[in-house]
Scaffold this active site. Structure first.
Site, PDB file in Angstrom:
ATOM      1  N   GLN A   5       4.584  -6.215  -1.364  1.00 23.04           N
ATOM      2  CA  GLN A   5       4.847  -7.077  -0.117  1.00 23.04           C
ATOM      3  C   GLN A   5       3.964  -7.170   0.860  1.00 23.04           C
ATOM      4  O   GLN A   5       3.403  -8.265   1.197  1.00 23.04           O
ATOM      5  CB  GLN A   5       5.987  -6.475   0.602  1.00 23.04           C
ATOM      6  N   ALA A  61       0.913   2.514  -3.072  1.00 21.02           N
ATOM      7  CA  ALA A  61       1.605   3.789  -3.229  1.00 21.02           C
ATOM      8  C   ALA A  61       2.676   3.813  -3.977  1.00 21.02           C
ATOM      9  O   ALA A  61       3.380   2.569  -4.342  1.00 21.02           O
ATOM     10  CB  ALA A  61       2.094   4.161  -1.652  1.00 21.02           C
ATOM     11  N   GLN A  62       3.375   4.849  -4.065  1.00 18.21           N
ATOM     12  CA  GLN A  62       4.972   4.873  -4.654  1.00 18.21           C
ATOM     13  C   GLN A  62       5.428   4.760  -3.277  1.00 18.21           C
ATOM     14  O   GLN A  62       5.647   5.862  -2.220  1.00 18.21           O
ATOM     15  CB  GLN A  62       5.251   6.301  -5.284  1.00 18.21           C
ATOM     16  N   SER A  63       6.198   3.586  -2.912  1.00 16.21           N
ATOM     17  CA  SER A  63       6.617   3.419  -1.315  1.00 16.21           C
ATOM     18  C   SER A  63       8.125   3.482  -1.169  1.00 16.21           C
ATOM     19  O   SER A  63       8.386   3.243  -0.004  1.00 16.21           O
ATOM     20  CB  SER A  63       6.088   1.920  -1.102  1.00 16.21           C
ATOM     21  N   SER A  66       2.950   5.654   7.920  1.00  6.35           N
ATOM     22  CA  SER A  66       4.419   5.279   7.919  1.00  6.35           C
ATOM     23  C   SER A  66       5.381   5.880   9.181  1.00  6.35           C
ATOM     24  O   SER A  66       4.910   7.182   9.295  1.00  6.35           O
ATOM     25  CB  SER A  66       5.074   5.448   6.591  1.00  6.35           C
ATOM     26  N   GLU A 106       8.063   7.171   8.626  1.00  2.00           N
ATOM     27  CA  GLU A 106       8.542   8.190   7.922  1.00  2.00           C
ATOM     28  C   GLU A 106       7.862   9.381   8.232  1.00  2.00           C
ATOM     29  O   GLU A 106       8.490  10.535   8.031  1.00  2.00           O
ATOM     30  CB  GLU A 106       8.799   7.817   6.349  1.00  2.00           C
ATOM     31  N   TYR A 155       8.153  11.692   0.037  1.00  4.20           N
ATOM     32  CA  TYR A 155       7.299  10.487   0.364  1.00  4.20           C
ATOM     33  C   TYR A 155       6.631  10.771   1.693  1.00  4.20           C
ATOM     34  O   TYR A 155       5.570  10.566   1.811  1.00  4.20           O
ATOM     35  CB  TYR A 155       8.336   9.183   0.382  1.00  4.20           C
TER      36      TYR A 155
HETATM   37  P1  NDP Z   1       5.349  -2.276  -2.142  1.00  6.63           P
HETATM   38  O1  NDP Z   1       6.024  -1.290  -2.993  1.00  6.63           O
HETATM   39  O2  NDP Z   1       5.799  -3.490  -2.204  1.00  6.63           O
HETATM   40  O3  NDP Z   1       3.647  -2.409  -2.903  1.00  6.63           O
HETATM   41  C1  NDP Z   1       3.222  -1.223  -3.386  1.00  6.63           C
HETATM   42  C2  NDP Z   1       1.908  -1.865  -4.077  1.00  6.63           C
HETATM   43  O4  NDP Z   1       1.166  -0.387  -4.467  1.00  6.63           O
HETATM   44  C3  NDP Z   1       2.204  -2.579  -5.536  1.00  6.63           C
HETATM   45  O5  NDP Z   1       1.303  -3.507  -5.647  1.00  6.63           O
HETATM   46  C4  NDP Z   1       2.139  -1.356  -6.658  1.00  6.63           C
HETATM   47  O6  NDP Z   1       1.915  -2.162  -7.812  1.00  6.63           O
HETATM   48  C5  NDP Z   1       0.709  -0.505  -6.046  1.00  6.63           C
HETATM   49  N1  NDP Z   1       0.594   0.542  -7.148  1.00  6.63           N
HETATM   50  C6  NDP Z   1       1.609   1.568  -7.096  1.00  6.63           C
HETATM   51  N2  NDP Z   1       1.067   2.434  -7.480  1.00  6.63           N
HETATM   52  C7  NDP Z   1      -0.230   2.221  -7.946  1.00  6.63           C
HETATM   53  C8  NDP Z   1      -1.324   2.846  -8.595  1.00  6.63           C
HETATM   54  N3  NDP Z   1      -1.106   4.073  -9.151  1.00  6.63           N
HETATM   55  N4  NDP Z   1      -2.380   2.295  -8.526  1.00  6.63           N
HETATM   56  C9  NDP Z   1      -2.589   0.765  -8.217  1.00  6.63           C
HETATM   57  N5  NDP Z   1      -1.587   0.188  -7.367  1.00  6.63           N
HETATM   58  C10 NDP Z   1      -0.436   0.905  -7.568  1.00  6.63           C
HETATM   59  O7  NDP Z   1       4.817  -1.638  -0.872  1.00  6.63           O
HETATM   60  P2  NDP Z   1       4.850  -2.448   0.593  1.00  6.63           P
HETATM   61  O8  NDP Z   1       3.626  -3.538   0.412  1.00  6.63           O
HETATM   62  O9  NDP Z   1       5.808  -2.559   1.307  1.00  6.63           O
HETATM   63  O10 NDP Z   1       3.831  -1.312   1.416  1.00  6.63           O
HETATM   64  C11 NDP Z   1       2.509  -1.246   1.414  1.00  6.63           C
HETATM   65  C12 NDP Z   1       1.911   0.135   1.941  1.00  6.63           C
HETATM   66  O11 NDP Z   1       2.571   0.281   3.186  1.00  6.63           O
HETATM   67  C13 NDP Z   1       2.664   1.432   1.022  1.00  6.63           C
HETATM   68  O12 NDP Z   1       1.731   2.413   1.174  1.00  6.63           O
HETATM   69  C14 NDP Z   1       3.690   1.660   1.873  1.00  6.63           C
HETATM   70  O13 NDP Z   1       4.336   2.994   1.540  1.00  6.63           O
HETATM   71  C15 NDP Z   1       3.490   1.694   3.169  1.00  6.63           C
HETATM   72  N6  NDP Z   1       4.480   1.457   4.267  1.00  6.63           N
HETATM   73  C16 NDP Z   1       5.309   0.274   4.000  1.00  6.63           C
HETATM   74  C17 NDP Z   1       6.279   0.261   4.975  1.00  6.63           C
HETATM   75  C18 NDP Z   1       7.158  -0.876   5.078  1.00  6.63           C
HETATM   76  O14 NDP Z   1       8.269  -0.916   5.766  1.00  6.63           O
HETATM   77  N7  NDP Z   1       7.071  -1.888   4.000  1.00  6.63           N
HETATM   78  C19 NDP Z   1       6.473   0.827   6.181  1.00  6.63           C
HETATM   79  C20 NDP Z   1       5.145   2.069   6.319  1.00  6.63           C
HETATM   80  C21 NDP Z   1       4.548   2.124   5.367  1.00  6.63           C
HETATM   81  P3  NDP Z   1       2.898  -1.998  -8.853  1.00  6.63           P
HETATM   82  O15 NDP Z   1       3.880  -2.865  -8.340  1.00  6.63           O
HETATM   83  O16 NDP Z   1       2.057  -2.581 -10.147  1.00  6.63           O
HETATM   84  O17 NDP Z   1       3.329  -0.728  -9.060  1.00  6.63           O
HETATM   85  P1  GDP Z   2      13.171   3.597   4.419  1.00  7.06           P
HETATM   86  O1  GDP Z   2      13.268   3.617   5.837  1.00  7.06           O
HETATM   87  O2  GDP Z   2      11.856   3.472   3.915  1.00  7.06           O
HETATM   88  O3  GDP Z   2      14.012   4.588   3.388  1.00  7.06           O
HETATM   89  O4  GDP Z   2      13.787   2.149   4.079  1.00  7.06           O
HETATM   90  P2  GDP Z   2      15.329   1.750   3.204  1.00  7.06           P
HETATM   91  O5  GDP Z   2      15.393   0.253   3.257  1.00  7.06           O
HETATM   92  O6  GDP Z   2      15.224   2.229   1.721  1.00  7.06           O
HETATM   93  O7  GDP Z   2      16.285   2.687   3.845  1.00  7.06           O
HETATM   94  C1  GDP Z   2      16.632   2.479   5.199  1.00  7.06           C
HETATM   95  C2  GDP Z   2      17.949   3.087   5.639  1.00  7.06           C
HETATM   96  O8  GDP Z   2      19.231   2.566   5.016  1.00  7.06           O
HETATM   97  C3  GDP Z   2      17.994   4.562   5.338  1.00  7.06           C
HETATM   98  O9  GDP Z   2      18.379   5.337   6.120  1.00  7.06           O
HETATM   99  C4  GDP Z   2      18.929   4.584   4.003  1.00  7.06           C
HETATM  100  O10 GDP Z   2      19.536   5.954   3.642  1.00  7.06           O
HETATM  101  C5  GDP Z   2      19.793   3.690   4.330  1.00  7.06           C
HETATM  102  N1  GDP Z   2      20.866   3.024   3.442  1.00  7.06           N
HETATM  103  C6  GDP Z   2      22.090   2.895   3.208  1.00  7.06           C
HETATM  104  N2  GDP Z   2      22.482   2.549   2.213  1.00  7.06           N
HETATM  105  C7  GDP Z   2      21.358   2.298   1.415  1.00  7.06           C
HETATM  106  C8  GDP Z   2      21.118   1.766   0.250  1.00  7.06           C
HETATM  107  O11 GDP Z   2      22.023   1.546  -0.686  1.00  7.06           O
HETATM  108  N3  GDP Z   2      19.698   1.525  -0.309  1.00  7.06           N
HETATM  109  C9  GDP Z   2      18.776   1.889   0.535  1.00  7.06           C
HETATM  110  N4  GDP Z   2      17.645   1.503  -0.024  1.00  7.06           N
HETATM  111  N5  GDP Z   2      18.828   2.492   1.709  1.00  7.06           N
HETATM  112  C10 GDP Z   2      20.112   2.640   2.272  1.00  7.06           C
END
Ligand code: NDP
Ligand code: GDP
Length: 323
Positions: free
Chosen positions: A12, A82-84, A125, A127, A149
């Site tokens: 994303q 990351a594993q996000s 994050s 988190e 995470y």
């Molecule tokens: P996404 O899960 O959408 O994207 C994660 C990306 O990382 C994907 O492109 C994925 O590729 C890639 N990836 C995963 N494992 C590997 C690997 N081993 N080598 C290379 N690439 C890899 O996450 P977001 O875009 O939402 O978030 C971006 C970053 O920001 C993450 O680090 C997340 O933890 C952090 N973050 C996000 C927040 C949010 O609300 N969105 C809040 C705070 C922090 P593929 O799909 O091919 O696995």
């Molecule tokens: P996070 O803040 O990175 O864990 O983002 P998520 O969107 O996965 O979760 C946000 C909050 O929604 C957490 O407190 C979850 O426990 C709560 N939640 C409640 N129901 C669900 C569900 O069905 N899926 C997910 N992903 N979160 C849920």
């Protein structure tokens, strides 16, 4: 022309950031891990899939990371990969520690070995705050991570700070609160809800099963947040910043906004399912983005209602195309 090297470009934030940087005139290079099918749907959605350069590599493979950085000679590295997903981190804790935690160290090492003058953004994050120690979380609030995470992100946070202090590297932590968009993965609660709303409104689905709907999050729009990432790397000195809206809402309130948009009552469709409860919950997050406002001149532009409406609208369009 500046060059930016992005890990996680197919995610994303990677997609929105790539678009933002291309519009600023950057050359954008993305590290793409080998998968059975390369999925560029987010980059295609933003019409930039052909404007980006791709390099084969994985953040768990230091040699590929170093090679990618050496070859592309970036001015800035945005480490987003990351594993996000918090939920999966209890199922895959070791993989999460490796990619979400150690991956940061690999990125820092690749820069240190190649050219320590390259600036790096680390996707930290909210988190990290987990079991919150202050009602509004700022850069000064102590951390208390509550999932594999978050513990992995804690390691990445301190490594980023440590490389800044040890090797004078320009490495910054963006402590980003939850940010969403039509490009959010379906496993996250906002997108799970907006996707279900679109399917329920078109009679493709009957109910929506959720976990703890009393959890509160400070939700912003990913498109706004990527600007803050870039701003952090344009300052005279590296630092860490909280990026948030400063408002918090329950999952239930977010559901109501989504269902209201299509004229439905969420209470008729939401079913509570313990399967979606987490082993340890983060009950509430509320960020204080004052430092980013003062020092970066950054403010969020999109309100929660606008964001959820945008997401439901996008899901309605998608469902109409491919039910
Ligand atoms: P996404 O899960 O959408 O994207 C994660 C990306 O990382 C994907 O492109 C994925 O590729 C890639 N990836 C995963 N494992 C590997 C690997 N081993 N080598 C290379 N690439 C890899 O996450 P977001 O875009 O939402 O978030 C971006 C970053 O920001 C993450 O680090 C997340 O933890 C952090 N973050 C996000 C927040 C949010 O609300 N969105 C809040 C705070 C922090 P593929 O799909 O091919 O696995
Ligand atoms: P996070 O803040 O990175 O864990 O983002 P998520 O969107 O996965 O979760 C946000 C909050 O929604 C957490 O407190 C979850 O426990 C709560 N939640 C409640 N129901 C669900 C569900 O069905 N899926 C997910 N992903 N979160 C849920």
């Amino acid at each position: 022309m500046k060059t930016a090297f992005l890990t996680g470009i197919t995610g994303q934030d990677g997609a929105y950031l790539a678009k933002f940087l291309l519009e600023k005139g950057y050359r954008v290079v993305g590290l793409v891990p080998r998968r059975s099918t390369l999925d560029r749907w987010r980059l295609e959605y933003l019409n930039i899939a052909d404007e980006v350069e791709y390099m084969d590599g994985d953040i768990l493979d230091l040699s590929s990371l170093t090679r990618g950085i050496k070859k592309s000679k970036p001015d800035e590295v945005y480490h987003l990969a990351a594993q996000s997903f918090v939920g999966s981190s209890w199922e895959q804790p070791i993989l999460t520690a490796q990619s979400t935690g150690m991956g940061v160290l690999y990125a820092l090492e690749a820069i240190r070995e190649t050219d320590p003058n390259i600036k790096m953004y680390q996707a930290s994050s909210s988190e990290l705050y987990g079991l919150i120690q202050e009602s509004r979380q700022s850069e000064e609030t102590p951390f208390y991570p509550r999932s594999p995470y978050a513990v992995s992100k804690l390691f990445g946070y301190w490594m980023t700070k440590n490389y800044r202090e040890s090797f004078q590297m320009y490495s910054c932590n963006g402590i980003l609160f939850n940010h969403e968009s039509p490009l959010r993965g379906l496993e996250f609660v906002t997108r799970k809800v907006t996707h279900a709303v679109a399917r329920i409104a078109t009679n493709l689905q009957k109910e929506l099963r959720l976990g703890n709907i009393q959890a509160k999050r400070d939700w912003g729009f990913a498109g706004d947040y990527v600007e803050a990432m870039w701003l952090m790397l344009q300052q005279s000195k590296p630092d860490d910043f909280v990026i948030a809206t400063g408002k918090t809402s329950t999952v239930e309130e977010m559901c109501k906004i989504a269902f209201d948009y299509v004229g439905l009552n969420y209470q008729d469709y939401v079913v509570i399912d313990p399967e979606f409860y987490r082993p340890a919950e983060v009950d509430i997050l509320l960020g204080n983005p004052e430092k980013a406002k003062q020092e970066l001149g950054w403010t969020p532009k999109t309100k929660l209602e606008q964001l959820i409406h945008m997401m439901v609208e996008a899901d309605l369009q998608r469902v109409a195309k491919t039910p």
